[in-house]
Design a protein around this motif. Structure first.
Motif, PDB file in Angstrom:
ATOM      1  N   MET B   1       0.459  -0.893  -0.147  1.00  0.00           N
ATOM      2  CA  MET B   1       0.074   0.162  -0.230  1.00  0.00           C
ATOM      3  C   MET B   1       0.900   1.550   0.020  1.00  0.00           C
ATOM      4  SD  MET B   1      -3.633   0.858   2.253  1.00  0.00           S
ATOM      5  CE  MET B   1      -3.700   1.847   3.068  1.00  0.00           C
ATOM      6  N   THR B   2       0.623   2.154  -0.587  1.00  0.00           N
ATOM      7  CA  THR B   2       1.252   3.194  -0.955  1.00  0.00           C
ATOM      8  C   THR B   2       0.893   4.537   1.067  1.00  0.00           C
ATOM      9  OG1 THR B   2      -0.663   4.748  -1.884  1.00  0.00           O
ATOM     10  CG2 THR B   2       1.081   3.779  -3.918  1.00  0.00           C
ATOM     11  N   ARG B   3       2.097   5.312   1.033  1.00  0.00           N
ATOM     12  CA  ARG B   3       1.838   6.064   1.685  1.00  0.00           C
ATOM     13  C   ARG B   3       1.564   7.278   1.469  1.00  0.00           C
ATOM     14  NH1 ARG B   3       6.479   5.385   5.916  1.00  0.00           N
ATOM     15  NH2 ARG B   3       4.789   6.403   7.412  1.00  0.00           N
ATOM     16  N   ILE B   4       0.514   8.129   1.909  1.00  0.00           N
ATOM     17  CA  ILE B   4       0.165   9.669   1.213  1.00  0.00           C
ATOM     18  C   ILE B   4      -0.387  10.528   2.738  1.00  0.00           C
ATOM     19  CG2 ILE B   4      -2.600  10.581  -0.135  1.00  0.00           C
ATOM     20  CD1 ILE B   4      -2.433   7.330  -0.739  1.00  0.00           C
ATOM     21  N   ILE B   5       0.149  11.373   1.702  1.00  0.00           N
ATOM     22  CA  ILE B   5       0.573  13.384   3.458  1.00  0.00           C
ATOM     23  C   ILE B   5       0.143  14.056   2.400  1.00  0.00           C
ATOM     24  CG2 ILE B   5       1.630  14.622   3.980  1.00  0.00           C
ATOM     25  CD1 ILE B   5       4.299  13.033   4.006  1.00  0.00           C
ATOM     26  N   THR B   6      -1.271  13.708   3.776  1.00  0.00           N
ATOM     27  CA  THR B   6      -2.483  15.374   2.713  1.00  0.00           C
ATOM     28  C   THR B   6      -2.010  16.481   3.428  1.00  0.00           C
ATOM     29  OG1 THR B   6      -4.365  14.399   4.236  1.00  0.00           O
ATOM     30  CG2 THR B   6      -3.884  13.322   2.627  1.00  0.00           C
ATOM     31  N   ILE B   7      -2.386  17.823   2.373  1.00  0.00           N
ATOM     32  CA  ILE B   7      -1.960  18.876   3.863  1.00  0.00           C
ATOM     33  C   ILE B   7      -3.334  19.834   3.263  1.00  0.00           C
ATOM     34  CG2 ILE B   7      -0.530  20.753   3.945  1.00  0.00           C
ATOM     35  CD1 ILE B   7       1.422  19.459   2.517  1.00  0.00           C
ATOM     36  N   GLY B   8      -4.268  19.935   4.383  1.00  0.00           N
ATOM     37  CA  GLY B   8      -4.297  21.178   4.140  1.00  0.00           C
ATOM     38  C   GLY B   8      -4.226  21.771   4.423  1.00  0.00           C
ATOM     39  N   ARG B   9      -4.023  23.135   4.635  1.00  0.00           N
ATOM     40  CA  ARG B   9      -3.861  24.870   4.864  1.00  0.00           C
ATOM     41  C   ARG B   9      -5.030  26.111   4.713  1.00  0.00           C
ATOM     42  NH1 ARG B   9      -4.529  24.622  -0.123  1.00  0.00           N
ATOM     43  NH2 ARG B   9      -3.311  26.053  -1.915  1.00  0.00           N
ATOM     44  N   GLU B  10      -4.531  26.819   5.180  1.00  0.00           N
ATOM     45  CA  GLU B  10      -4.333  28.271   5.591  1.00  0.00           C
ATOM     46  C   GLU B  10      -4.404  28.819   3.949  1.00  0.00           C
ATOM     47  OE1 GLU B  10      -6.299  28.758   9.917  1.00  0.00           O
ATOM     48  OE2 GLU B  10      -4.492  30.925   9.166  1.00  0.00           O
ATOM     49  N   ILE B  11      -5.131  29.836   3.800  1.00  0.00           N
ATOM     50  CA  ILE B  11      -4.095  30.238   2.106  1.00  0.00           C
ATOM     51  C   ILE B  11      -3.338  32.145   2.761  1.00  0.00           C
ATOM     52  CG2 ILE B  11      -6.079  31.988   2.348  1.00  0.00           C
ATOM     53  CD1 ILE B  11      -4.813  30.215  -0.457  1.00  0.00           C
ATOM     54  N   GLY B  12      -2.070  32.082   2.608  1.00  0.00           N
ATOM     55  CA  GLY B  12      -0.740  32.757   2.761  1.00  0.00           C
ATOM     56  C   GLY B  12      -0.624  31.918   4.295  1.00  0.00           C
ATOM     57  N   SER B  13      -0.773  30.439   4.524  1.00  0.00           N
ATOM     58  CA  SER B  13       0.517  30.242   5.446  1.00  0.00           C
ATOM     59  C   SER B  13       1.407  29.733   5.073  1.00  0.00           C
ATOM     60  CB  SER B  13      -0.870  29.214   6.187  1.00  0.00           C
ATOM     61  OG  SER B  13      -0.492  27.945   5.633  1.00  0.00           O
ATOM     62  N   CYS B  98       3.194   9.774  -1.918  1.00  0.00           N
ATOM     63  CA  CYS B  98       3.098  10.989  -2.517  1.00  0.00           C
ATOM     64  C   CYS B  98       2.389  12.208  -1.251  1.00  0.00           C
ATOM     65  CB  CYS B  98       1.803  10.995  -3.432  1.00  0.00           C
ATOM     66  SG  CYS B  98       0.098  10.875  -3.415  1.00  0.00           S
ATOM     67  N   VAL B  99       2.218  13.878  -1.864  1.00  0.00           N
ATOM     68  CA  VAL B  99       1.975  14.739  -1.206  1.00  0.00           C
ATOM     69  C   VAL B  99       1.159  15.192  -1.595  1.00  0.00           C
ATOM     70  CG1 VAL B  99       2.394  16.510   0.186  1.00  0.00           C
ATOM     71  CG2 VAL B  99       3.848  14.877   0.011  1.00  0.00           C
ATOM     72  N   ILE B 100       0.157  15.517  -1.230  1.00  0.00           N
ATOM     73  CA  ILE B 100      -1.466  15.928  -1.723  1.00  0.00           C
ATOM     74  C   ILE B 100      -2.515  17.072  -1.160  1.00  0.00           C
ATOM     75  CG2 ILE B 100      -3.331  16.054  -3.054  1.00  0.00           C
ATOM     76  CD1 ILE B 100      -3.017  12.327  -2.792  1.00  0.00           C
ATOM     77  N   VAL B 101      -1.427  18.349  -1.918  1.00  0.00           N
ATOM     78  CA  VAL B 101      -2.281  19.781  -1.255  1.00  0.00           C
ATOM     79  C   VAL B 101      -3.880  20.259  -1.257  1.00  0.00           C
ATOM     80  CG1 VAL B 101      -1.943  22.083  -0.584  1.00  0.00           C
ATOM     81  CG2 VAL B 101       0.248  20.581  -0.597  1.00  0.00           C
ATOM     82  N   GLY B 102      -4.558  19.960  -0.104  1.00  0.00           N
ATOM     83  CA  GLY B 102      -5.633  20.720  -0.531  1.00  0.00           C
ATOM     84  C   GLY B 102      -7.022  19.331  -1.153  1.00  0.00           C
ATOM     85  N   ARG B 103      -7.522  20.091  -1.666  1.00  0.00           N
ATOM     86  CA  ARG B 103      -8.743  19.044  -2.333  1.00  0.00           C
ATOM     87  C   ARG B 103      -9.549  18.351  -1.667  1.00  0.00           C
ATOM     88  NH1 ARG B 103     -11.130  21.545  -6.456  1.00  0.00           N
ATOM     89  NH2 ARG B 103     -10.342  22.872  -5.481  1.00  0.00           N
ATOM     90  N   CYS B 104      -9.496  18.204  -0.109  1.00  0.00           N
ATOM     91  CA  CYS B 104      -9.983  17.221   0.632  1.00  0.00           C
ATOM     92  C   CYS B 104      -9.299  16.187   0.927  1.00  0.00           C
ATOM     93  CB  CYS B 104     -11.788  17.084   0.420  1.00  0.00           C
ATOM     94  SG  CYS B 104     -13.036  18.853   0.450  1.00  0.00           S
TER      95      CYS B 104
END
Lengths: 195, 195
Positions: B1-13, B98-104
């Motif tokens: 299984m792949t290992r995934i990092i998701t990043i949610g963020r405030e804009i400008g952070s 992978c690293v995925i930023v945003g998109r829930c």
């Protein structure tokens, strides 16, 4: 200037263990409520603090309308004890780099620019960790209620003394969810973030 | 299984930059809204997805009472686009770490047990970072309002699609306050926490 890490935590989240491990990894001092109150009790220095505080500082620490709203003499004693612990904590923090768990340290030592950590976890995980730590009393449901009650009191204490909201993200530099994690890995990651 | 990092963020952070740096450090793939929508637009594979979604999946994705409450046809289009992006995201996540930023992504890929990060910062710092990134328009007060508006929309989008609260601690493994920090140090610390 010394470098200080403060750790706030939900009870049962593993925050205290993480604090100890982190101090070990960084080779710096570790303080928590037990240690601090021990020092506050046993050193002559702190005796003096307590006396000072009792004699003169209590009024200046709290607005009058708050002071007069305390009917409970235990509350006044608690405040005195906390004020003494606060002074001890400050002295320790000025002396050497350290990790301090609890005691509103993030706020008390604000001017020393501490690295402020908050550790939390989901309820299942907090119950499991409490059980693993040897807390055998009651059903899981009772333990859950007990943990919630302790955190509620911690929050009340923190909110009152700091004027901030306990566990609110903006008051910390890093918040870590310990659910399903190895505490050692968290300590390692924090050491890395702190350096 | 792949290992995934998701990043949610405030804009400008600085969350997106942190995501990129983190992917680089770990030697894994990086995706964000731009990349994902580019893929969703340009691959034949995704054309098929979009067609499929348009034809048959929309109803199944949302409860009827929600569907019928959309008077705005753009809203339906947005949903279709998001559904296509979601499928692309999933495909990417299954292919390699992978690293995925945003998109829930934290919620969409929940069953793949991602390491869920949230990056935030105080307003002053978000304004400063936006300026440093080349956003020169308007006064700081206007920029602040703009950033707040973007985050409000992000929150609305996230809350609607996930049924969770955007930026609420319990939905993330780690929350990091980027105020006054080097983004590279944060990426380094996260790499350590993830390993």
């Amino acid at each position: 200037m010394t470098r200080i890490i403060t750790i706030g935590r939900e009870i049962g989240s593993g925050g205290r263990t993480i604090g100890r491990k982190l101090a070990e990894k960084l080779g710096i001092a570790y303080y928590d409520q037990e240690v601090i109150s021990e020092i506050a009790k046993s050193t002559a220095q702190s005796q003096l603090y307590v006396k000072n505080v009792m004699a003169s500082r209590l009024e200046s620490l709290f607005p009058i309308h708050i002071m007069t709203s305390f009917a409970d003499p235990n509350e006044e004693l608690n405040q005195t004890i906390f004020a003494a612990q606060r002074d001890v904590m400050r002295e320790m923090a000025l002396m050497s780099d350290c990790v301090i768990v609890g005691r509103c340290a993030d706020h008390v030592l604000k001017d020393l620019n501490p690295f402020r950590v908050f550790i939390y976890a989901d309820e299942e995980s907090k119950i499991a960790r409490s059980r693993a730590a040897g807390y055998t009393k009651g059903t899981d449901k009772e333990l859950k209620a007990e943990l919630n009650k302790i955190d509620k009191n911690k929050a009340k204490f923190y909110n009152f003394y700091t004027g901030q909201k306990w566990g609110a993200m903006e008051n910390y530099d890093v918040c870590i969810n310990a659910t399903g994690k190895e505490l050692d890995d968290i300590a390692e990651g924090l050491a890395k973030l702190f350096r």
